[in-house]
Design a protein around this motif. Structure first.
Motif, PDB file in Angstrom:
ATOM      1  N   TYR A 181       0.832  -1.193   0.000  1.00  0.00           N
ATOM      2  CA  TYR A 181       0.000   0.000   0.000  1.00  0.00           C
ATOM      3  C   TYR A 181       0.869   1.246   0.000  1.00  0.00           C
ATOM      4  O   TYR A 181       1.928   1.286   0.626  1.00  0.00           O
ATOM      5  CB  TYR A 181      -0.896   0.039   1.233  1.00  0.00           C
ATOM      6  CG  TYR A 181      -2.081  -0.881   1.186  1.00  0.00           C
ATOM      7  CD1 TYR A 181      -3.053  -0.751   0.201  1.00  0.00           C
ATOM      8  CD2 TYR A 181      -2.236  -1.884   2.137  1.00  0.00           C
ATOM      9  CE1 TYR A 181      -4.138  -1.591   0.150  1.00  0.00           C
ATOM     10  CE2 TYR A 181      -3.329  -2.735   2.101  1.00  0.00           C
ATOM     11  CZ  TYR A 181      -4.285  -2.582   1.107  1.00  0.00           C
ATOM     12  OH  TYR A 181      -5.357  -3.422   1.056  1.00  0.00           O
ATOM     13  N   ARG A 182       0.397   2.278  -0.701  1.00  0.00           N
ATOM     14  CA  ARG A 182       1.019   3.604  -0.666  1.00  0.00           C
ATOM     15  C   ARG A 182      -0.104   4.621  -0.539  1.00  0.00           C
ATOM     16  O   ARG A 182      -0.985   4.681  -1.386  1.00  0.00           O
ATOM     17  CB  ARG A 182       1.839   3.861  -1.929  1.00  0.00           C
ATOM     18  CG  ARG A 182       2.459   5.240  -1.991  1.00  0.00           C
ATOM     19  CD  ARG A 182       3.326   5.375  -3.233  1.00  0.00           C
ATOM     20  NE  ARG A 182       2.553   5.152  -4.452  1.00  0.00           N
ATOM     21  CZ  ARG A 182       1.867   6.087  -5.088  1.00  0.00           C
ATOM     22  NH1 ARG A 182       1.843   7.323  -4.605  1.00  0.00           N
ATOM     23  NH2 ARG A 182       1.207   5.821  -6.186  1.00  0.00           N
ATOM     24  N   THR A 183      -0.078   5.397   0.515  1.00  0.00           N
ATOM     25  CA  THR A 183      -1.158   6.342   0.778  1.00  0.00           C
ATOM     26  C   THR A 183      -0.668   7.763   0.585  1.00  0.00           C
ATOM     27  O   THR A 183       0.491   8.093   0.853  1.00  0.00           O
ATOM     28  CB  THR A 183      -1.692   6.176   2.210  1.00  0.00           C
ATOM     29  OG1 THR A 183      -0.626   6.398   3.143  1.00  0.00           O
ATOM     30  CG2 THR A 183      -2.260   4.775   2.411  1.00  0.00           C
ATOM     31  N   THR A 184      -1.573   8.610   0.088  1.00  0.00           N
ATOM     32  CA  THR A 184      -1.321  10.036  -0.056  1.00  0.00           C
ATOM     33  C   THR A 184      -2.551  10.779   0.443  1.00  0.00           C
ATOM     34  O   THR A 184      -3.510  10.175   0.933  1.00  0.00           O
ATOM     35  CB  THR A 184      -1.041  10.414  -1.528  1.00  0.00           C
ATOM     36  OG1 THR A 184      -2.254  10.271  -2.276  1.00  0.00           O
ATOM     37  CG2 THR A 184       0.041   9.531  -2.124  1.00  0.00           C
ATOM     38  N   GLU A 185      -2.546  12.096   0.294  1.00  0.00           N
ATOM     39  CA  GLU A 185      -3.688  12.897   0.697  1.00  0.00           C
ATOM     40  C   GLU A 185      -4.896  12.656  -0.199  1.00  0.00           C
ATOM     41  O   GLU A 185      -6.022  12.983   0.175  1.00  0.00           O
ATOM     42  CB  GLU A 185      -3.319  14.383   0.677  1.00  0.00           C
ATOM     43  CG  GLU A 185      -2.334  14.797   1.752  1.00  0.00           C
ATOM     44  CD  GLU A 185      -2.920  14.644   3.138  1.00  0.00           C
ATOM     45  OE1 GLU A 185      -4.147  14.831   3.296  1.00  0.00           O
ATOM     46  OE2 GLU A 185      -2.163  14.331   4.071  1.00  0.00           O
ATOM     47  N   THR A 186      -4.674  12.105  -1.378  1.00  0.00           N
ATOM     48  CA  THR A 186      -5.773  11.935  -2.341  1.00  0.00           C
ATOM     49  C   THR A 186      -6.258  10.503  -2.476  1.00  0.00           C
ATOM     50  O   THR A 186      -7.208  10.247  -3.208  1.00  0.00           O
ATOM     51  CB  THR A 186      -5.357  12.439  -3.729  1.00  0.00           C
ATOM     52  OG1 THR A 186      -4.210  11.713  -4.174  1.00  0.00           O
ATOM     53  CG2 THR A 186      -5.021  13.922  -3.662  1.00  0.00           C
ATOM     54  N   GLY A 187      -5.635   9.548  -1.804  1.00  0.00           N
ATOM     55  CA  GLY A 187      -6.109   8.177  -1.932  1.00  0.00           C
ATOM     56  C   GLY A 187      -5.072   7.172  -1.486  1.00  0.00           C
ATOM     57  O   GLY A 187      -4.032   7.523  -0.913  1.00  0.00           O
ATOM     58  N   TYR A 188      -5.363   5.899  -1.751  1.00  0.00           N
ATOM     59  CA  TYR A 188      -4.366   4.866  -1.485  1.00  0.00           C
ATOM     60  C   TYR A 188      -4.234   3.996  -2.718  1.00  0.00           C
ATOM     61  O   TYR A 188      -5.188   3.737  -3.439  1.00  0.00           O
ATOM     62  CB  TYR A 188      -4.702   4.051  -0.233  1.00  0.00           C
ATOM     63  CG  TYR A 188      -5.802   3.035  -0.382  1.00  0.00           C
ATOM     64  CD1 TYR A 188      -7.134   3.363  -0.144  1.00  0.00           C
ATOM     65  CD2 TYR A 188      -5.511   1.723  -0.734  1.00  0.00           C
ATOM     66  CE1 TYR A 188      -8.130   2.434  -0.267  1.00  0.00           C
ATOM     67  CE2 TYR A 188      -6.514   0.786  -0.854  1.00  0.00           C
ATOM     68  CZ  TYR A 188      -7.823   1.142  -0.624  1.00  0.00           C
ATOM     69  OH  TYR A 188      -8.813   0.201  -0.749  1.00  0.00           O
ATOM     70  N   TYR A 189      -3.003   3.548  -2.938  1.00  0.00           N
ATOM     71  CA  TYR A 189      -2.644   2.862  -4.165  1.00  0.00           C
ATOM     72  C   TYR A 189      -1.831   1.614  -3.831  1.00  0.00           C
ATOM     73  O   TYR A 189      -1.145   1.558  -2.808  1.00  0.00           O
ATOM     74  CB  TYR A 189      -1.842   3.789  -5.082  1.00  0.00           C
ATOM     75  CG  TYR A 189      -2.422   5.179  -5.193  1.00  0.00           C
ATOM     76  CD1 TYR A 189      -3.450   5.452  -6.082  1.00  0.00           C
ATOM     77  CD2 TYR A 189      -1.974   6.213  -4.379  1.00  0.00           C
ATOM     78  CE1 TYR A 189      -4.003   6.719  -6.168  1.00  0.00           C
ATOM     79  CE2 TYR A 189      -2.520   7.474  -4.453  1.00  0.00           C
ATOM     80  CZ  TYR A 189      -3.532   7.729  -5.353  1.00  0.00           C
ATOM     81  OH  TYR A 189      -4.090   8.976  -5.428  1.00  0.00           O
ATOM     82  N   CYS A 190      -1.897   0.635  -4.713  1.00  0.00           N
ATOM     83  CA  CYS A 190      -1.129  -0.590  -4.569  1.00  0.00           C
ATOM     84  C   CYS A 190      -0.018  -0.578  -5.605  1.00  0.00           C
ATOM     85  O   CYS A 190      -0.275  -0.380  -6.793  1.00  0.00           O
ATOM     86  CB  CYS A 190      -2.016  -1.815  -4.773  1.00  0.00           C
ATOM     87  SG  CYS A 190      -3.427  -1.891  -3.651  1.00  0.00           S
TER      88      CYS A 190
ATOM     89  N   PHE B 202       5.458  11.819  -4.583  1.00  0.00           N
ATOM     90  CA  PHE B 202       4.712  11.500  -5.797  1.00  0.00           C
ATOM     91  C   PHE B 202       3.230  11.371  -5.475  1.00  0.00           C
ATOM     92  O   PHE B 202       2.843  10.668  -4.545  1.00  0.00           O
ATOM     93  CB  PHE B 202       5.219  10.179  -6.391  1.00  0.00           C
ATOM     94  CG  PHE B 202       4.428   9.737  -7.598  1.00  0.00           C
ATOM     95  CD1 PHE B 202       4.691  10.279  -8.839  1.00  0.00           C
ATOM     96  CD2 PHE B 202       3.434   8.787  -7.481  1.00  0.00           C
ATOM     97  CE1 PHE B 202       3.965   9.874  -9.951  1.00  0.00           C
ATOM     98  CE2 PHE B 202       2.704   8.377  -8.579  1.00  0.00           C
ATOM     99  CZ  PHE B 202       2.977   8.922  -9.816  1.00  0.00           C
ATOM    100  N   THR B 203       2.390  12.040  -6.240  1.00  0.00           N
ATOM    101  CA  THR B 203       0.947  11.918  -6.105  1.00  0.00           C
ATOM    102  C   THR B 203       0.331  11.874  -7.488  1.00  0.00           C
ATOM    103  O   THR B 203       0.884  12.408  -8.448  1.00  0.00           O
ATOM    104  CB  THR B 203       0.337  13.090  -5.318  1.00  0.00           C
ATOM    105  OG1 THR B 203       0.664  14.308  -5.976  1.00  0.00           O
ATOM    106  CG2 THR B 203       0.845  13.110  -3.889  1.00  0.00           C
ATOM    107  N   ILE B 204      -0.794  11.249  -7.584  1.00  0.00           N
ATOM    108  CA  ILE B 204      -1.529  11.195  -8.833  1.00  0.00           C
ATOM    109  C   ILE B 204      -2.579  12.298  -8.836  1.00  0.00           C
ATOM    110  O   ILE B 204      -3.295  12.490  -7.862  1.00  0.00           O
ATOM    111  CB  ILE B 204      -2.192   9.818  -9.011  1.00  0.00           C
ATOM    112  CG1 ILE B 204      -1.110   8.727  -9.099  1.00  0.00           C
ATOM    113  CG2 ILE B 204      -3.078   9.775 -10.234  1.00  0.00           C
ATOM    114  CD1 ILE B 204      -1.650   7.342  -9.236  1.00  0.00           C
ATOM    115  N   ASN B 205      -2.651  13.009  -9.944  1.00  0.00           N
ATOM    116  CA  ASN B 205      -3.577  14.137 -10.053  1.00  0.00           C
ATOM    117  C   ASN B 205      -3.304  15.164  -8.958  1.00  0.00           C
ATOM    118  O   ASN B 205      -4.220  15.659  -8.316  1.00  0.00           O
ATOM    119  CB  ASN B 205      -5.041  13.663  -9.975  1.00  0.00           C
ATOM    120  CG  ASN B 205      -5.446  12.929 -11.221  1.00  0.00           C
ATOM    121  OD1 ASN B 205      -4.765  12.963 -12.230  1.00  0.00           O
ATOM    122  ND2 ASN B 205      -6.579  12.239 -11.164  1.00  0.00           N
ATOM    123  N   ASP B 206      -2.032  15.473  -8.749  1.00  0.00           N
ATOM    124  CA  ASP B 206      -1.713  16.424  -7.680  1.00  0.00           C
ATOM    125  C   ASP B 206      -2.081  17.865  -8.038  1.00  0.00           C
ATOM    126  O   ASP B 206      -1.982  18.738  -7.189  1.00  0.00           O
ATOM    127  CB  ASP B 206      -0.220  16.357  -7.329  1.00  0.00           C
ATOM    128  CG  ASP B 206       0.678  16.536  -8.548  1.00  0.00           C
ATOM    129  OD1 ASP B 206       0.122  16.730  -9.650  1.00  0.00           O
ATOM    130  OD2 ASP B 206       1.902  16.489  -8.391  1.00  0.00           O
TER     131      ASP B 206
END
Length: 307
Positions: free
Chosen positions: A280-289, A298-302
């Motif tokens: 798991y990798r979590t950011t302010e916008t979600g969690y990703y595998c 790194f964030t997606i759609n930052d």
């Protein structure tokens, strides 16, 4: 990592075969969630926790039939309603599959070989009491625990127990590279180059007839589209503000599925365990595998504004 835990040949019936826009195999979130549920059970009792999880597929059978080109799921007839009428169909994609999980364990198990044997016996009971991808685990082989391999030879001696099989790699970096080579296209178009089966007409004659040729995917290998997490698409609402939420004591946000690219590779070609371990990798916008190292910032759609 202190140990490698093998959960070999889990036979699962009626697992969920649909993952967002994709179908044919459960989402990687199912397997990480399963490992997390087991970790919560054994953490306090044995002092170990489960981190990354590798997925090895041995066989799979989607419950679907084909008329020659399109596939349709084989659905079950629901019981009659209270009024005695025929209940409506709820389309469900189901499949039977056999998988093995390789899980990294952090911590130390006491009492030597006796403690390891007791740990594996406990795990075998826990594994079959949980559902995996919504399906029931009907059988499995005995769990095995090994010290972390120090070289390729030791790793091969562990993984040969799971052959024959195919390991799932994370190839999302190939998607990013392919999109950078085509800056005028969207990320969705780049993803469809990996996910879709494409043909192109060549050499049309005077009557308009042409030869249709298969268009290879951007990279070689057995590439498949994957659902690999969830991303927030709204602001974070205070607990209880959104009506009909499942949990009224936890802040709520609307989310959508996140997709990537994976590769199935024969287990005999595996030389390193790290690229196989999904985490798991979590950011302010979600969690990703992900099974590859990612920068902390790194964030997606930052660029999106959720305020």
């Amino acid at each position: 990592m202190s140990y490698l835990l093998l959960l070999p040949h889990l036979r699962i019936e009626n697992a969920n075969a649909v993952a967002g826009l994709t179908w044919g195999f459960p989402a990687i979130t199912h397997f990480l969630g399963y490992a997390h549920a087991l970790s919560r059970k054994v953490c306090t009792e044995y002092g170990v926790r489960f981190e990354g999880c590798a997925v090895i597929s041995h066989e799979h059978q989607v419950q679907a039939y084909s008329s020659g080109r399109d596939f349709q799921f084989a659905l079950t007839r629901n019981p009659l309603t209270k009024e005695g009428n025929t209940a409506s169909f709820n389309e469900e994609g189901r499949m039977h599959l056999t998988v093995s999980l390789v899980i990294e364990c952090e911590g130390e198990i006491t009492n030597g070989e006796y403690g390891k044997e007791a740990f594996c016996d406990r795990l075998k009971m826990l594994c079959q009491s949980h559902k995996l991808a919504g399906g029931a685990i009907v059988s499995m082989r005995d769990p095995q625990l090994f010290q972390t391999p120090e070289n390729e030879q030791q790793l091969r001696q562990i993984l040969w127990r799971l052959m024959p099989g195919f390991a799932l790699y994370d190839r999302s970096e190939w998607l990013a590279e392919h999109h950078q080579q085509q800056p005028d296209t969207s990320v969705l178009d780049a993803w469809l180059d990996f996910a879709a089966i494409k043909y192109q007409a060549t050499d049309p004659d005077e009557e308009g007839k042409a030869t249709w040729e298969y268009q290879p995917k951007p990279m070689p290998g057995y590439l498949v589209p994957l659902m690999c997490g969830y991303q927030r698409i709204s602001q974070l609402y205070p607990a209880g503000e959104v009506a009909n939420a499942r949990d009224s004591t936890t802040p709520f946000a609307f989310a959508e599925a996140v997709y990537g690219v994976g590769e199935w590779r024969g287990l005999h070609r595996v030389t390193d365990i790290e690229p196989l371990l999904w985490r798991y990798r979590t950011t302010e916008t979600g969690y990703y595998c992900s099974a590859m190292p990612v920068a902390d910032d790194f964030t997606i759609n930052d660029d999106d504004d959720f305020e």
